[in-house]
Design a protein around this motif. Structure first.
Motif, mmCIF file in Angstrom:
data_model
loop_
_atom_site.group_PDB
_atom_site.id
_atom_site.type_symbol
_atom_site.label_atom_id
_atom_site.label_comp_id
_atom_site.label_asym_id
_atom_site.label_seq_id
_atom_site.Cartn_x
_atom_site.Cartn_y
_atom_site.Cartn_z
ATOM 1 N N THR A 56 -75.357 55.406 -29.814
ATOM 2 C CA THR A 56 -75.548 54.058 -30.346
ATOM 3 C C THR A 56 -76.325 54.125 -31.652
ATOM 4 N N SER B 47 -79.838 55.785 -30.482
ATOM 5 C CA SER B 47 -80.317 55.737 -29.112
ATOM 6 C C SER B 47 -79.162 56.094 -28.187
ATOM 7 N N TYR B 48 -79.515 56.310 -26.931
ATOM 8 C CA TYR B 48 -78.488 56.615 -25.933
ATOM 9 C C TYR B 48 -78.324 55.396 -25.047
ATOM 10 N N TYR B 49 -77.108 54.914 -24.916
ATOM 11 C CA TYR B 49 -76.882 53.710 -24.141
ATOM 12 C C TYR B 49 -77.319 53.897 -22.703
ATOM 13 N N SER B 50 -78.261 53.041 -22.286
ATOM 14 C CA SER B 50 -78.733 53.128 -20.907
ATOM 15 C C SER B 50 -78.756 51.764 -20.231
ATOM 16 N N GLY B 51 -78.754 50.713 -21.030
ATOM 17 C CA GLY B 51 -78.822 49.370 -20.473
ATOM 18 C C GLY B 51 -80.228 48.882 -20.245
ATOM 19 N N SER B 52 -81.228 49.780 -20.394
ATOM 20 C CA SER B 52 -82.605 49.333 -20.174
ATOM 21 C C SER B 52 -83.581 49.956 -21.158
ATOM 22 N N ASP B 53 -83.515 51.242 -21.376
ATOM 23 C CA ASP B 53 -84.444 51.915 -22.266
ATOM 24 C C ASP B 53 -84.194 51.469 -23.704
ATOM 25 N N ASN B 54 -85.204 50.895 -24.327
ATOM 26 C CA ASN B 54 -85.066 50.382 -25.696
ATOM 27 C C ASN B 54 -85.615 51.338 -26.744
ATOM 28 N N GLU B 55 -85.810 52.606 -26.400
ATOM 29 C CA GLU B 55 -86.356 53.552 -27.364
ATOM 30 C C GLU B 55 -85.307 53.892 -28.402
ATOM 31 N N GLN B 56 -85.679 53.781 -29.658
ATOM 32 C CA GLN B 56 -84.810 54.128 -30.769
ATOM 33 C C GLN B 56 -85.474 55.213 -31.612
#
Lengths: 113, 114
Positions: free
Chosen positions: B31, B94-103
């Motif tokens: 992402t 970022s890596y799509y996880s649906g929850s982790d918002n770390e960029q």
């Protein structure tokens, strides 16, 4: 739309604990609270993220009250290298279609020897 | 493991021209989000790409467009440049996880419009 308000600047002596508060009165249910650090001429660097209560990692703690209308980033025993701009970001980056990722204007932290 | 890379580092254009900025995400990330940061301001979200589709968009005009390639790299295009488009353009992956918002942010491209 959640928007954020932070103090423009803060000064602290080396070795002190620093608390930076961010107000986000219109935070939505799905929004996360994320803090970033930015040095001049660099991109922001992730510090910590939370949804509610308290989160702690190796560099900082994040305190979020029950109403989630504010959050406080706590940096223990700051050093000169912690001098930077700190941003509070509220939103949910995985919510399709929504324009809901807001960085504030940031807090410029200056650590004094 | 290379982090997020952006090119070029600096760019000077004149009003009315078009510009293309490039971003390669961190290894394993799928992402890419783009931000505009004016001098002395916080980053402003432009848009986000995942699976080669625009998933989110900020309050930017249609002059700002983007693309994501199958290898997850991304381009930001700005048409009909205005003086106000002068800014640091940041790419974050970022890596799509649906929850982790770390960029993870790149160093940015400094665009100057004369």
């Amino acid at each position: 739309l959640a928007k954020t308000t932070q103090p423009i600047s803060m000064d602290s002596y080396e070795g002190q604990e620093v608390n930076i508060t961010c107000s986000h009165n219109n935070i939505a249910t799905n929004d996360y609270i994320t803090w970033y650090q930015q040095f001049p001429s660099q991109g922001p660097r992730f510090i910590i993220q939370g949804y509610k209560t308290k989160v702690t990692n190796e560099v900082a703690s994040l305190f979020i009250p029950a109403d989630r209308k504010s959050s406080t980033l706590s940096l223990p025993r700051v050093s000169l290298s912690d001098t930077a701009v700190y941003y509070c970001l509220v939103g949910d980056m995985w919510q399709t279609g929504a324009n809901n990722l807001f960085f504030g204007t940031g807090t410029r932290l200056t650590v004094i020897p | 493991d290379a982090g997020v890379t952006q090119s070029p580092t600096h760019l000077i254009k004149t009003r009315g021209q078009q510009v293309t900025l490039r971003c390669s995400p961190k290894s394993g990330h799928d992402t890419v989000s783009w931000y505009q940061q004016a001098l002395g301001q916080g980053p402003q979200f432009i848009f986000q790409y995942y699976e080669e589709e625009e998933r989110q968009r900020g309050n930017f005009p249609d002059r700002f467009s983007g693309h994501q390639f199958p290898n997850y790299s991304s381009e930001l295009n700005v048409n009909a440049l205005l003086l106000g488009d002068s800014a640091l353009y940041l790419c974050a992956s970022s890596y799509y996880s649906g929850s982790d918002n770390e960029q993870f942010f790149g160093p940015g491209t400094r665009l100057t419009v004369l």
